[in-house]
Design a protein around this motif. Structure first.
Motif, mmCIF file in Angstrom:
data_model
loop_
_atom_site.group_PDB
_atom_site.id
_atom_site.type_symbol
_atom_site.label_atom_id
_atom_site.label_comp_id
_atom_site.label_asym_id
_atom_site.label_seq_id
_atom_site.Cartn_x
_atom_site.Cartn_y
_atom_site.Cartn_z
ATOM 1 N N PHE A 103 28.083 37.908 70.292
ATOM 2 C CA PHE A 103 26.986 38.758 69.678
ATOM 3 C C PHE A 103 25.519 37.884 69.667
ATOM 4 O O PHE A 103 24.526 39.075 69.861
ATOM 5 C CB PHE A 103 27.361 39.176 68.042
ATOM 6 C CG PHE A 103 27.154 38.039 67.131
ATOM 7 C CD1 PHE A 103 26.011 37.556 66.188
ATOM 8 C CD2 PHE A 103 28.322 37.321 67.017
ATOM 9 C CE1 PHE A 103 26.047 36.608 65.473
ATOM 10 C CE2 PHE A 103 28.296 36.095 66.036
ATOM 11 C CZ PHE A 103 26.982 35.900 65.376
ATOM 12 N N SER A 104 25.227 36.775 69.675
ATOM 13 C CA SER A 104 24.251 36.365 69.709
ATOM 14 C C SER A 104 23.716 35.554 70.970
ATOM 15 O O SER A 104 22.568 35.053 70.979
ATOM 16 C CB SER A 104 24.027 34.950 68.589
ATOM 17 O OG SER A 104 24.673 33.955 68.979
ATOM 18 N N VAL A 105 24.582 35.845 72.039
ATOM 19 C CA VAL A 105 24.245 35.450 73.253
ATOM 20 C C VAL A 105 23.287 36.351 74.236
ATOM 21 O O VAL A 105 23.976 37.642 74.288
ATOM 22 C CB VAL A 105 25.414 34.891 74.252
ATOM 23 C CG1 VAL A 105 25.356 34.438 75.395
ATOM 24 C CG2 VAL A 105 26.181 33.984 73.167
ATOM 25 N N LYS A 106 22.249 35.952 74.577
ATOM 26 C CA LYS A 106 21.594 37.186 75.111
ATOM 27 C C LYS A 106 21.635 36.979 76.804
ATOM 28 O O LYS A 106 21.362 37.911 77.350
ATOM 29 C CB LYS A 106 19.813 36.741 75.005
ATOM 30 C CG LYS A 106 19.783 36.784 73.498
ATOM 31 C CD LYS A 106 20.002 37.898 72.756
ATOM 32 C CE LYS A 106 19.587 37.990 71.074
ATOM 33 N NZ LYS A 106 20.368 39.170 70.402
ATOM 34 N N ASP A 107 22.255 35.765 77.254
ATOM 35 C CA ASP A 107 22.227 35.600 78.777
ATOM 36 C C ASP A 107 23.695 36.529 79.251
ATOM 37 O O ASP A 107 24.795 35.941 78.851
ATOM 38 C CB ASP A 107 22.289 34.214 79.130
ATOM 39 C CG ASP A 107 22.213 33.899 80.574
ATOM 40 O OD1 ASP A 107 22.840 34.581 81.508
ATOM 41 O OD2 ASP A 107 21.976 32.738 80.868
ATOM 42 N N LYS A 108 23.394 37.476 80.005
ATOM 43 C CA LYS A 108 24.667 38.352 80.157
ATOM 44 C C LYS A 108 25.493 37.344 81.290
ATOM 45 O O LYS A 108 26.757 37.750 81.268
ATOM 46 C CB LYS A 108 24.130 39.495 80.739
ATOM 47 C CG LYS A 108 23.617 40.530 79.983
ATOM 48 C CD LYS A 108 23.253 41.840 80.734
ATOM 49 C CE LYS A 108 22.711 42.742 79.684
ATOM 50 N NZ LYS A 108 22.256 44.271 80.146
ATOM 51 N N ARG A 109 24.779 36.665 82.274
ATOM 52 C CA ARG A 109 25.674 35.872 83.066
ATOM 53 C C ARG A 109 26.545 34.607 82.259
ATOM 54 O O ARG A 109 27.563 34.504 82.649
ATOM 55 C CB ARG A 109 24.624 34.948 83.891
ATOM 56 C CG ARG A 109 24.090 35.945 85.070
ATOM 57 C CD ARG A 109 23.031 35.117 85.784
ATOM 58 N NE ARG A 109 21.878 34.652 85.125
ATOM 59 C CZ ARG A 109 21.032 33.619 85.473
ATOM 60 N NH1 ARG A 109 21.029 33.380 86.799
ATOM 61 N NH2 ARG A 109 20.015 33.191 84.828
ATOM 62 N N LEU A 110 26.038 34.088 81.300
ATOM 63 C CA LEU A 110 26.794 33.117 80.459
ATOM 64 C C LEU A 110 27.895 34.112 79.760
ATOM 65 O O LEU A 110 29.174 33.494 79.627
ATOM 66 C CB LEU A 110 25.841 32.702 79.271
ATOM 67 C CG LEU A 110 26.462 31.494 78.455
ATOM 68 C CD1 LEU A 110 26.978 30.546 79.281
ATOM 69 C CD2 LEU A 110 25.489 31.095 77.449
ATOM 70 N N ILE A 111 27.550 35.281 79.229
ATOM 71 C CA ILE A 111 28.781 35.957 78.495
ATOM 72 C C ILE A 111 29.863 36.200 79.694
ATOM 73 O O ILE A 111 31.065 36.220 79.280
ATOM 74 C CB ILE A 111 28.186 37.275 78.132
ATOM 75 C CG1 ILE A 111 27.344 37.097 76.801
ATOM 76 C CG2 ILE A 111 29.400 38.326 77.572
ATOM 77 C CD1 ILE A 111 26.683 38.357 76.371
ATOM 78 N N LYS A 112 29.556 36.585 81.080
ATOM 79 C CA LYS A 112 30.447 36.776 82.255
ATOM 80 C C LYS A 112 31.341 35.687 82.156
ATOM 81 O O LYS A 112 32.639 35.566 82.414
ATOM 82 C CB LYS A 112 29.656 37.279 83.225
ATOM 83 C CG LYS A 112 30.622 37.795 84.360
ATOM 84 C CD LYS A 112 30.090 38.436 85.374
ATOM 85 C CE LYS A 112 30.737 38.718 86.598
ATOM 86 N NZ LYS A 112 30.396 39.475 87.741
ATOM 87 N N GLN A 113 30.284 34.440 82.294
ATOM 88 C CA GLN A 113 31.282 33.226 82.473
ATOM 89 C C GLN A 113 32.285 32.917 81.516
ATOM 90 O O GLN A 113 33.510 32.437 81.636
ATOM 91 C CB GLN A 113 30.325 32.080 82.658
ATOM 92 C CG GLN A 113 29.373 31.851 83.775
ATOM 93 C CD GLN A 113 28.235 30.978 83.821
ATOM 94 O OE1 GLN A 113 28.289 30.247 82.964
ATOM 95 N NE2 GLN A 113 27.384 31.009 84.707
#
Length: 234
Positions: A103-113
Protein backbone atom coordinates in the motif's frame (compact mmCIF):
# COMPACT_ATOMS: atom_id res chain seq x y z
CA UNK A 1 21.80 -9.79 17.23
CA UNK A 2 18.29 -9.31 18.61
CA UNK A 3 15.94 -7.82 16.04
CA UNK A 4 12.81 -7.92 18.20
CA UNK A 5 12.65 -7.81 22.00
CA UNK A 6 9.66 -7.84 24.33
CA UNK A 7 10.26 -7.07 28.00
CA UNK A 8 7.63 -7.52 30.71
CA UNK A 9 4.69 -7.06 28.35
CA UNK A 10 1.24 -6.94 29.92
CA UNK A 11 -1.89 -6.69 27.79
CA UNK A 12 -5.53 -6.30 28.72
CA UNK A 13 -8.93 -6.74 27.10
CA UNK A 14 -11.08 -4.55 29.29
CA UNK A 15 -10.56 -5.83 32.82
CA UNK A 16 -9.14 -9.17 31.69
CA UNK A 17 -5.35 -9.50 31.67
CA UNK A 18 -4.30 -11.50 28.61
CA UNK A 19 -0.50 -11.22 28.92
CA UNK A 20 1.28 -11.31 32.28
CA UNK A 21 4.80 -10.04 31.81
CA UNK A 22 5.81 -11.65 28.52
CA UNK A 23 9.51 -11.42 27.69
CA UNK A 24 11.00 -12.89 24.53
CA UNK A 25 13.42 -12.03 21.76
CA UNK A 26 13.93 -12.93 18.11
CA UNK A 27 17.42 -12.72 16.63
CA UNK A 28 17.97 -11.66 13.06
CA UNK A 29 17.74 -14.65 10.71
CA UNK A 30 15.92 -16.92 13.15
CA UNK A 31 12.64 -18.77 13.13
CA UNK A 32 11.28 -18.50 16.65
CA UNK A 33 8.03 -20.24 17.49
CA UNK A 34 5.51 -19.48 20.21
CA UNK A 35 3.39 -22.51 21.06
CA UNK A 36 0.52 -23.01 23.45
CA UNK A 37 -3.12 -24.00 23.69
CA UNK A 38 -6.16 -21.96 22.62
CA UNK A 39 -6.52 -18.81 24.70
CA UNK A 40 -2.96 -18.95 26.01
CA UNK A 41 -2.09 -15.51 24.62
CA UNK A 42 -0.28 -16.38 21.39
CA UNK A 43 -2.26 -14.13 19.06
CA UNK A 44 -2.35 -11.36 21.64
CA UNK A 45 1.45 -11.43 21.74
CA UNK A 46 1.60 -10.76 17.99
CA UNK A 47 -1.07 -8.08 18.22
CA UNK A 48 0.93 -6.40 20.98
CA UNK A 49 3.98 -6.23 18.72
CA UNK A 50 1.87 -4.69 15.95
CA UNK A 51 0.32 -2.04 18.19
CA UNK A 52 -3.17 -3.53 17.98
CA UNK A 53 -3.43 -4.03 21.75
CA UNK A 54 -2.52 -1.51 24.43
CA UNK A 55 0.37 -2.77 26.50
CA UNK A 56 2.59 -2.09 29.46
CA UNK A 57 6.27 -2.93 29.24
CA UNK A 58 8.71 -2.37 26.38
CA UNK A 59 8.85 -3.61 22.80
CA UNK A 60 11.99 -2.84 20.83
CA UNK A 61 12.41 -3.52 17.12
CA UNK A 62 15.59 -2.97 15.13
CA UNK A 63 17.03 -0.87 17.97
CA UNK A 64 13.94 1.36 18.35
CA UNK A 65 11.28 1.47 21.08
CA UNK A 66 7.97 0.83 19.26
CA UNK A 67 5.80 0.26 22.35
CA UNK A 68 3.63 3.33 21.71
CA UNK A 69 3.86 3.44 17.91
CA UNK A 70 0.72 3.44 15.74
CA UNK A 71 0.07 0.16 13.86
CA UNK A 72 0.63 1.64 10.37
CA UNK A 73 3.99 3.08 11.46
CA UNK A 74 5.04 -0.29 12.89
CA UNK A 75 4.16 -1.92 9.56
CA UNK A 76 6.09 0.71 7.61
CA UNK A 77 9.06 0.13 9.94
CA UNK A 78 9.42 -3.46 8.75
CA UNK A 79 7.00 -5.72 10.66
CA UNK A 80 4.53 -7.74 8.58
CA UNK A 81 1.69 -9.50 10.38
CA UNK A 82 -0.15 -12.40 8.72
CA UNK A 83 -3.14 -12.80 11.05
CA UNK A 84 -5.02 -15.90 12.08
CA UNK A 85 -7.79 -16.74 9.62
CA UNK A 86 -5.92 -15.28 6.58
CA UNK A 87 -8.16 -12.19 6.27
CA UNK A 88 -7.57 -11.65 2.60
CA UNK A 89 -9.94 -9.41 0.64
CA UNK A 90 -12.31 -12.06 -0.77
CA UNK A 91 -13.79 -9.96 -3.58
CA UNK A 92 -10.41 -8.71 -4.79
CA UNK A 93 -8.26 -10.72 -7.19
CA UNK A 94 -4.90 -12.21 -6.26
CA UNK A 95 -3.27 -9.31 -8.10
CA UNK A 96 -5.31 -6.73 -6.19
CA UNK A 97 -4.67 -8.43 -2.83
CA UNK A 98 -0.94 -8.36 -3.45
CA UNK A 99 -1.06 -4.71 -4.50
CA UNK A 100 -2.92 -3.91 -1.26
CA UNK A 101 -0.02 -5.48 0.61
CA UNK A 102 2.28 -2.88 -0.96
CA UNK A 103 0.00 0.00 0.00
CA UNK A 104 2.83 2.47 0.64
CA UNK A 105 5.03 1.54 -2.33
CA UNK A 106 4.69 4.12 -5.10
CA UNK A 107 7.08 2.54 -7.61
CA UNK A 108 4.97 0.30 -9.87
CA UNK A 109 8.07 -1.48 -11.19
CA UNK A 110 9.06 -2.39 -7.63
CA UNK A 111 5.58 -3.71 -6.91
CA UNK A 112 5.77 -5.86 -10.05
CA UNK A 113 9.19 -7.17 -9.00
CA UNK A 114 7.87 -8.14 -5.57
CA UNK A 115 4.88 -9.90 -7.07
CA UNK A 116 7.23 -11.90 -9.32
CA UNK A 117 9.35 -12.72 -6.26
CA UNK A 118 6.24 -13.95 -4.43
CA UNK A 119 5.44 -16.24 -7.36
CA UNK A 120 8.79 -17.98 -6.88
CA UNK A 121 7.55 -19.19 -3.47
CA UNK A 122 3.90 -19.48 -4.45
CA UNK A 123 3.63 -20.51 -8.13
CA UNK A 124 -0.01 -21.47 -7.58
CA UNK A 125 -0.83 -17.79 -7.10
CA UNK A 126 0.47 -17.00 -10.59
CA UNK A 127 -2.09 -19.43 -11.98
CA UNK A 128 -4.81 -17.66 -9.95
CA UNK A 129 -3.59 -14.13 -10.71
CA UNK A 130 -6.95 -12.76 -11.88
CA UNK A 131 -9.13 -14.94 -9.65
CA UNK A 132 -11.06 -13.53 -6.70
CA UNK A 133 -9.35 -14.49 -3.44
CA UNK A 134 -12.55 -15.73 -1.83
CA UNK A 135 -13.08 -18.37 -4.53
CA UNK A 136 -9.74 -20.09 -3.86
CA UNK A 137 -9.06 -23.04 -1.56
CA UNK A 138 -8.01 -22.53 2.06
CA UNK A 139 -4.43 -23.43 1.24
CA UNK A 140 -4.29 -21.00 -1.65
CA UNK A 141 -5.76 -18.25 0.54
CA UNK A 142 -3.07 -18.91 3.15
CA UNK A 143 -0.39 -18.65 0.47
CA UNK A 144 -1.93 -15.35 -0.64
CA UNK A 145 -1.99 -14.03 2.93
CA UNK A 146 1.72 -14.80 3.37
CA UNK A 147 2.61 -13.40 -0.06
CA UNK A 148 0.69 -10.21 0.74
CA UNK A 149 2.71 -9.89 3.95
CA UNK A 150 5.93 -10.08 1.93
CA UNK A 151 4.96 -7.23 -0.39
CA UNK A 152 6.36 -4.57 1.97
CA UNK A 153 9.71 -6.40 2.05
CA UNK A 154 9.57 -6.67 5.88
CA UNK A 155 12.47 -7.25 8.23
CA UNK A 156 10.39 -9.73 10.23
CA UNK A 157 7.31 -11.80 9.39
CA UNK A 158 4.78 -12.57 12.15
CA UNK A 159 2.77 -15.66 11.22
CA UNK A 160 -0.35 -16.50 13.24
CA UNK A 161 -1.52 -20.12 12.88
CA UNK A 162 -0.61 -20.54 9.18
CA UNK A 163 -1.55 -24.24 9.22
CA UNK A 164 -5.01 -23.79 10.73
CA UNK A 165 -7.74 -25.66 8.86
CA UNK A 166 -5.47 -27.01 6.16
CA UNK A 167 -5.19 -30.60 4.91
CA UNK A 168 -2.00 -32.39 6.05
CA UNK A 169 -0.37 -32.21 2.61
CA UNK A 170 -0.92 -28.44 2.52
CA UNK A 171 0.39 -28.07 6.07
CA UNK A 172 3.64 -29.70 4.97
CA UNK A 173 3.80 -27.39 1.96
CA UNK A 174 3.24 -24.23 4.03
CA UNK A 175 5.96 -25.20 6.51
CA UNK A 176 8.37 -25.95 3.65
CA UNK A 177 7.73 -22.46 2.27
CA UNK A 178 8.32 -20.90 5.71
CA UNK A 179 11.68 -22.69 5.83
CA UNK A 180 12.56 -21.49 2.33
CA UNK A 181 11.74 -17.90 3.27
CA UNK A 182 13.97 -18.17 6.31
CA UNK A 183 16.81 -19.71 4.31
CA UNK A 184 16.54 -16.70 1.99
CA UNK A 185 17.10 -14.40 4.97
CA UNK A 186 13.64 -13.72 6.40
CA UNK A 187 13.34 -13.52 10.20
CA UNK A 188 10.12 -15.17 11.38
CA UNK A 189 8.09 -15.28 14.59
CA UNK A 190 5.70 -18.19 14.21
CA UNK A 191 2.62 -18.75 16.36
CA UNK A 192 1.33 -22.31 16.05
CA UNK A 193 -0.91 -24.87 17.71
CA UNK A 194 0.78 -27.50 15.55
CA UNK A 195 3.71 -27.65 17.95
CA UNK A 196 5.42 -30.61 16.30
CA UNK A 197 5.70 -28.97 12.87
CA UNK A 198 6.62 -25.59 14.35
CA UNK A 199 9.43 -26.98 16.51
CA UNK A 200 10.77 -29.04 13.63
CA UNK A 201 11.55 -25.93 11.57
CA UNK A 202 12.27 -23.39 14.34
CA UNK A 203 15.62 -22.50 15.86
CA UNK A 204 14.18 -21.64 19.27
CA UNK A 205 10.81 -21.82 20.94
CA UNK A 206 8.73 -20.41 23.77
CA UNK A 207 5.80 -22.10 25.47
CA UNK A 208 3.03 -19.78 26.65
CA UNK A 209 0.34 -20.73 29.15
CA UNK A 210 -2.40 -18.41 30.45
CA UNK A 211 -0.47 -15.33 29.38
CA UNK A 212 2.92 -16.35 30.77
CA UNK A 213 6.05 -17.89 29.25
CA UNK A 214 6.58 -21.14 31.13
CA UNK A 215 9.38 -22.65 29.01
CA UNK A 216 11.98 -21.46 26.52
CA UNK A 217 14.76 -23.39 24.84
CA UNK A 218 16.26 -24.53 21.56
CA UNK A 219 13.52 -26.04 19.43
CA UNK A 220 15.18 -29.47 19.34
CA UNK A 221 15.31 -29.55 23.15
CA UNK A 222 11.66 -28.53 23.43
CA UNK A 223 10.74 -31.37 21.06
CA UNK A 224 12.29 -33.85 23.46
CA UNK A 225 11.00 -32.15 26.63
CA UNK A 226 8.57 -34.45 28.46
CA UNK A 227 6.39 -31.57 29.62
CA UNK A 228 6.03 -30.33 26.05
CA UNK A 229 5.45 -33.84 24.73
CA UNK A 230 2.62 -34.52 27.17
CA UNK A 231 0.89 -31.18 26.70
CA UNK A 232 1.36 -30.44 22.99
CA UNK A 233 2.79 -33.41 21.11
CA UNK A 234 0.64 -36.27 22.33
Amino acid sequence: MSLLTMEGIEAYYGGIQALKGISLHVNEGEIVTLIGSNGAGKSTTLKSICGQVKTKGRIEFNGKDITSEQPHMIALGGIAHVPEGRRIFPKLTVKENLEMGAFSVKDKRLIKQRIEQAFIYFPRLKERYHQAGGTMSGGEQQMLAIARGLMMNPKILLLDEPSMGLAPVLVDQIFEIIQELNEAGMTILLVEQNAYHALQIAHRGYVIQTGEIILQDDAAKLLSNNQVKEAYLA
